[in-house]
Design an enzyme around this catalytic site. Structure first.
Site, PDB file in Angstrom:
ATOM      1  N   CYS A 144      15.044 -12.729 -19.202  1.00  0.00           N
ATOM      2  CA  CYS A 144      15.149 -12.571 -18.409  1.00  0.00           C
ATOM      3  C   CYS A 144      14.623 -11.402 -17.069  1.00  0.00           C
ATOM      4  CB  CYS A 144      16.067 -13.607 -17.430  1.00  0.00           C
ATOM      5  SG  CYS A 144      16.261 -15.078 -17.478  1.00  0.00           S
ATOM      6  N   ARG A 193      13.688 -22.413 -17.791  1.00  0.00           N
ATOM      7  CA  ARG A 193      12.535 -21.847 -16.861  1.00  0.00           C
ATOM      8  C   ARG A 193      11.028 -22.403 -17.218  1.00  0.00           C
ATOM      9  NH1 ARG A 193      14.134 -16.420 -18.652  1.00  0.00           N
ATOM     10  NH2 ARG A 193      14.343 -16.609 -20.191  1.00  0.00           N
TER      11      ARG A 193
END
Ligand code: BEZ
Length: 216
Positions: free
Chosen positions: A55, A132
């Site tokens: 991330c 995601r």
């Protein structure tokens, strides 16, 4: 602001062509409402957690490409289950360590009501670190494309930009974008839908596979 306003969201099942459900939430730039982006493109994306390796690389890369999204008249909106104060601390660390300021909003979604509404996590799954997911939303608020990557594979920012470029080009030209299309390359015409056009075509493929003559 009631940041639980998203309780009206459907329990996922969103598809390309659906209107993106509206919601309000607290974010790193203040309260945000999805529909306030109408009139421009929007990339709405979830990330599993702040202070995680993949991330962090995604946010550094996105912040470095912020001008590329802006030049396509596209806003960015991120969200995770983490608190607003976790987002702040993470963005401060990213600024200090990588030298980039993440200025697009990161929303807090502590109850997962937005993530569940958009199908970013399984309705049965209490683990917000599942996926995601990225939604490409057009200026009318319609979901035009979605991608879904696992937690351990980072997204490609060039591919996010290519998807935006492709959607904008096919809208502008009323055309189709072929495999591996890149900005500036030829677009395709929609296929003929009547038998006369099929029989009148100059060769065996040109009734369904031909360039528009324009470049996106
Ligand atoms: C990461 O961003 O590195 C990550 C997040 C959740 C699970 C696994 C990896």
């Amino acid at each position: 602001m009631d940041h639980h306003a998203a309780a009206q969201l459907p329990s996922s099942g969103l598809r390309i062509g659906d209107m993106a459900p509206d919601f309000e939430a607290r974010s790193t730039i203040g309260p945000v409402r999805l529909s306030s982006n109408r009139g421009r493109w929007l990339v709405l994306f979830s990330h599993p957690a702040d202070f995680t390796p993949v991330c962090t690389t995604e946010f550094v890369a996105l912040a470095r490409e912020a001008a590329a999204f802006a030049s396509r008249d596209c806003a960015l909106m991120a969200l995770s289950v983490d608190s607003l104060f976790s987002h702040f601390a993470w963005l401060r660390m990213i600024r200090d360590r990588f030298g980039v300021e993440v200025r697009f909003p990161i929303l807090e979604d502590p109850t997962l009501v937005i993530a569940r509404g958009f199908g970013m996590v399984s309705a049965q799954d209490n683990d917000s670190a599942a996926v995601r997911t990225t939604f490409f939303i057009d200026p009318k608020g319609v979901i035009r494309a979605m991608t879904c990557y696992p937690a351990n594979l980072g997204r490609s920012i060039p591919e996010m930009l290519r998807i935006l470029d492709g959607l904008q080009a096919i809208d502008a030209q009323d055309a189709l974008a072929p495999a591996n299309w890149q900005p500036g390359e030829a677009l395709l015409q929609p296929p003929a839908h009547d038998l006369d056009a099929v029989f009148d075509a100059e060769d065996v493929t040109s009734w369904f596979l031909r360039n528009t003559g324009a470049r996106g």
